[in-house]
Design an enzyme around this catalytic site. Structure first.
Site, short mmCIF file in Angstrom:
data_model
loop_
_atom_site.label_atom_id
_atom_site.label_comp_id
_atom_site.label_asym_id
_atom_site.label_seq_id
_atom_site.Cartn_x
_atom_site.Cartn_y
_atom_site.Cartn_z
N GLU A 41 0.81 -1.21 0.00
CA GLU A 41 0.00 0.00 0.00
C GLU A 41 0.84 1.25 0.00
O GLU A 41 2.01 1.26 0.36
CB GLU A 41 -0.95 -0.01 1.19
CG GLU A 41 -2.02 -1.03 0.97
CD GLU A 41 -3.24 -0.80 1.82
OE1 GLU A 41 -4.20 -1.55 1.65
OE2 GLU A 41 -3.23 0.13 2.62
N CYS A 45 3.35 8.36 1.52
CA CYS A 45 3.97 7.34 2.36
C CYS A 45 4.12 6.08 1.51
O CYS A 45 3.13 5.53 1.03
CB CYS A 45 3.07 7.09 3.57
SG CYS A 45 3.62 5.75 4.63
N CYS A 59 7.13 -7.69 6.31
CA CYS A 59 8.34 -7.28 7.03
C CYS A 59 8.88 -8.48 7.77
O CYS A 59 8.11 -9.28 8.30
CB CYS A 59 7.98 -6.16 8.02
SG CYS A 59 9.44 -5.42 8.81
N CYS A 83 7.63 -6.23 15.27
CA CYS A 83 7.27 -5.27 16.32
C CYS A 83 5.84 -5.59 16.78
O CYS A 83 4.95 -5.77 15.94
CB CYS A 83 7.38 -3.85 15.80
SG CYS A 83 9.02 -3.50 15.14
N CYS A 92 2.71 -3.49 15.61
CA CYS A 92 2.60 -3.15 14.19
C CYS A 92 1.91 -4.26 13.41
O CYS A 92 2.28 -5.42 13.52
CB CYS A 92 4.00 -2.92 13.61
SG CYS A 92 4.01 -2.71 11.82
N CYS A 120 0.25 4.59 9.36
CA CYS A 120 1.45 3.78 9.21
C CYS A 120 1.31 2.51 10.04
O CYS A 120 0.71 2.52 11.10
CB CYS A 120 2.66 4.56 9.68
SG CYS A 120 3.01 5.93 8.61
N1 SAH Z 1 9.93 -0.39 9.32
C1 SAH Z 1 10.13 0.99 9.48
C2 SAH Z 1 9.17 1.86 8.67
C3 SAH Z 1 7.72 1.44 8.60
S1 SAH Z 1 6.71 1.66 10.01
C4 SAH Z 1 10.05 1.37 10.95
O1 SAH Z 1 9.65 0.54 11.75
O2 SAH Z 1 10.44 2.49 11.28
C5 SAH Z 1 6.49 3.43 10.14
C6 SAH Z 1 6.20 3.92 11.54
O3 SAH Z 1 4.87 3.52 11.96
C7 SAH Z 1 7.16 3.36 12.57
O4 SAH Z 1 7.56 4.35 13.48
C8 SAH Z 1 6.29 2.33 13.26
O5 SAH Z 1 6.81 2.04 14.54
C9 SAH Z 1 4.95 3.00 13.29
N2 SAH Z 1 3.82 2.10 13.53
C10 SAH Z 1 3.72 0.81 13.21
N3 SAH Z 1 2.52 0.30 13.60
C11 SAH Z 1 1.84 1.31 14.19
C12 SAH Z 1 0.55 1.43 14.77
N4 SAH Z 1 -0.28 0.40 14.83
N5 SAH Z 1 0.18 2.64 15.27
C13 SAH Z 1 1.02 3.69 15.18
N6 SAH Z 1 2.24 3.65 14.62
C14 SAH Z 1 2.67 2.47 14.14
FE1 SF4 Z 2 8.52 -3.90 10.36
FE2 SF4 Z 2 6.35 -2.78 11.44
FE3 SF4 Z 2 8.53 -3.11 12.92
FE4 SF4 Z 2 8.53 -1.27 10.97
S1 SF4 Z 2 7.25 -1.25 12.80
S2 SF4 Z 2 10.13 -2.78 11.43
S3 SF4 Z 2 7.22 -2.30 9.43
S4 SF4 Z 2 7.27 -4.75 12.02
#
Ligand code: SAH
Ligand code: SF4
Length: 415
Positions: free
Chosen positions: A128, A141, A148, A152, A155, A390
């Site tokens: 997306e 974005c 991935c 995390c 996420c 995000c």
């Molecule tokens: N993998 C990279 C970039 C993609 S995620 C990273 O982790 O930085 C982009 C941002 O969105 C990151 O700061 C991530 O921690 C945040 N993010 C992921 N899931 C989220 C959620 N459910 N609510 C708010 N922010 C989130």
């Molecule tokens: Fe991967 Fe989501 Fe962690 Fe970013 S926040 S590194 S997209 S698992």
């Protein structure tokens, strides 16, 4: 209602694309030239018989048509001979990633679900891409990977298994595609005078900024991200300055210095916790690259200055990382690093085990950060009605249960 035969017709006729059924995906038969870095473009032209001595000039001409004018047909490349246009059309296309769905939020945010070729002909991958218009800018974005490898815990992308890395071309194509859908190209006779357009210089752009905060960990797809972003930043093409491109990483320490040296875009670091104990849980990559090493890499980020600060992202999780003691520890932790702090309200997804902090708590947290001298804008949730935040990209996950899928569908219109 008429049924459009092709994705292009569907877009042209409705201006809005419903999700198209998977069976209709046909992988492109010819490679597309869109998004290719200059060297790859030259190589492709060579493969089609363009003599070496002409290649530089041809690349230059095609580059202009692709990235300044946004043409979608070789026939529109009127500075090329008819013969060359025919040869190119024989070997290549100017196809963008296929749009499987487009959603437009009440606040103007747009989300595109894109299909990219998979290993099997009829099984595409999906990523997306989200466009967020604001008063002074328009931010796109983009994604770097399908899924991935990292996990995390807050996420949604982390629940999906990695399917593959995007190519440089697929990374840059996301910007091309957004400019198509927003009619954000230079045309000869009509300068863009859209009042919503923003940017510097004569020609105002709707897509003025790019953040690599979609699906995937960009520093685990380093070369393609570097080459793709260099296409996006190329001053004779898409021309989005590196000051307006931000790469977000969860902390792949060895590639942080490389990102500064070889890409030179703005850096955002997903911090989210102030102790190794908590960060190990939220961002498991922390076990490999703990806070101390991560912050050292940030301190040494090439090009870092007060004018070029690192953004620390901090997702606000109720009762987990949002105490005022956490806020004070955060300020201490990043002391001496030219920084901004982005507090991100947690965006819940079906099955997620966290809640977003209360608004009052976010405000108190933000005040401590602000009083310590850091700009700490709370990222306003945008496009909530289309689940555009995000970490929420590509909403349908194989790991979701049927019940969760239903809930998700109700929230997002995706199925
Ligand atoms: N993998 C990279 C970039 C993609 S995620 C990273 O982790 O930085 C982009 C941002 O969105 C990151 O700061 C991530 O921690 C945040 N993010 C992921 N899931 C989220 C959620 N459910 N609510 C708010 N922010 C989130
Ligand atoms: Fe991967 Fe989501 Fe962690 Fe970013 S926040 S590194 S997209 S698992």
């Amino acid at each position: 209602m008429t049924v459009a035969a092709t994705p292009a017709e569907a877009i042209a006729s409705s201006g809005f694309v419903e999700k198209r059924p998977l069976e209709r995906y046909v992988a492109p038969a010819k490679p597309s030239l869109v998004g290719l870095p200059r060297a790859e473009l030259a190589e492709a032209l060579g493969g089609a018989g363009v003599p070496e001595r002409q290649r530089r000039m041809r690349v230059q001409q095609i580059w202009h048509w692709l990235y300044v004018r946004g043409v979608q047909n070789f026939d529109d490349m009127t500075t090329l001979s008819k013969d060359l246009r025919a040869t190119l059309a024989q070997h290549f296309t100017l196809a963008r990633p296929e749009i499987a769905a487009e959603q437009i939020s009440v606040d103007g945010t747009r989300k595109w679900l894109l299909r990219l070729p998979g290993e099997l002909e009829d099984r595409p991958h999906e990523v997306e891409c989200v466009y967020i218009p604001e008063a002074d800018r328009g931010t796109l974005c983009i994604s770097s990977q399908v899924g991935c490898t990292l996990t995390c815990t807050f996420c949604h992308t982390g629940t999906q298994r990695l399917v593959r890395n995007l190519t440089a071309g697929e990374i840059a194509s996301q910007v091309v595609l957004a400019r198509d859908r927003l009619a954000d190209w230079n045309s000869v006779n009509e300068p863009n005078n859209n009042p919503a357009a923003t940017g510097e210089g004569e020609r105002k752009r709707l897509v003025s900024n790019v953040v690599m905060m979609g699906m995937g960990e960009p520093l685990y797809n380093f070369e393609a991200v570097r080459d793709g972003l260099n296409v996006v930043a190329d001053g004779e093409g898409l021309s989005i300055s590196k000051r307006r491109i931000t790469l977000s990483t969860s902390g792949v320490v060895p590639n942080i210095v490389r990102a500064g040296d070889e890409i030179g875009v703005m850096l955002a670091v997903s911090l989210h916790a102030v102790t190794d104990e908590l960060r190990n849980e939220l961002v498991p990559l922390n076990r490999k690259y703990p806070l101390r090493e991560l912050l050292d890499a940030c301190r040494n980020y090439p090009g870092l200055s007060n004018a070029r600060r690192i953004t620390f992202e901090y997702v606000m999780l109720k009762g987990i990382n949002d105490s005022l003691a956490d806020a004070r520890a955060l300020v201490r932790l990043i002391k001496g690093i030219p920084a901004k702090i982005n507090l991100i309200p947690f965006n819940p997804w079906p099955g997620s085990k966290y809640e977003c902090s209360d608004w009052q708590q976010i405000e108190k947290f933000s005040e401590i950060v602000f009083n310590a001298g850091y700009a700490s804008p709370v990222r306003t949730p945008r496009g909530r009605d289309i689940l555009a935040a995000c970490g929420q990209l590509k909403s349908a996950s194989e790991k979701l249960s049927a019940h969760e899928r239903l809930a998700l569908r109700a929230m997002t219109m995706t199925d």
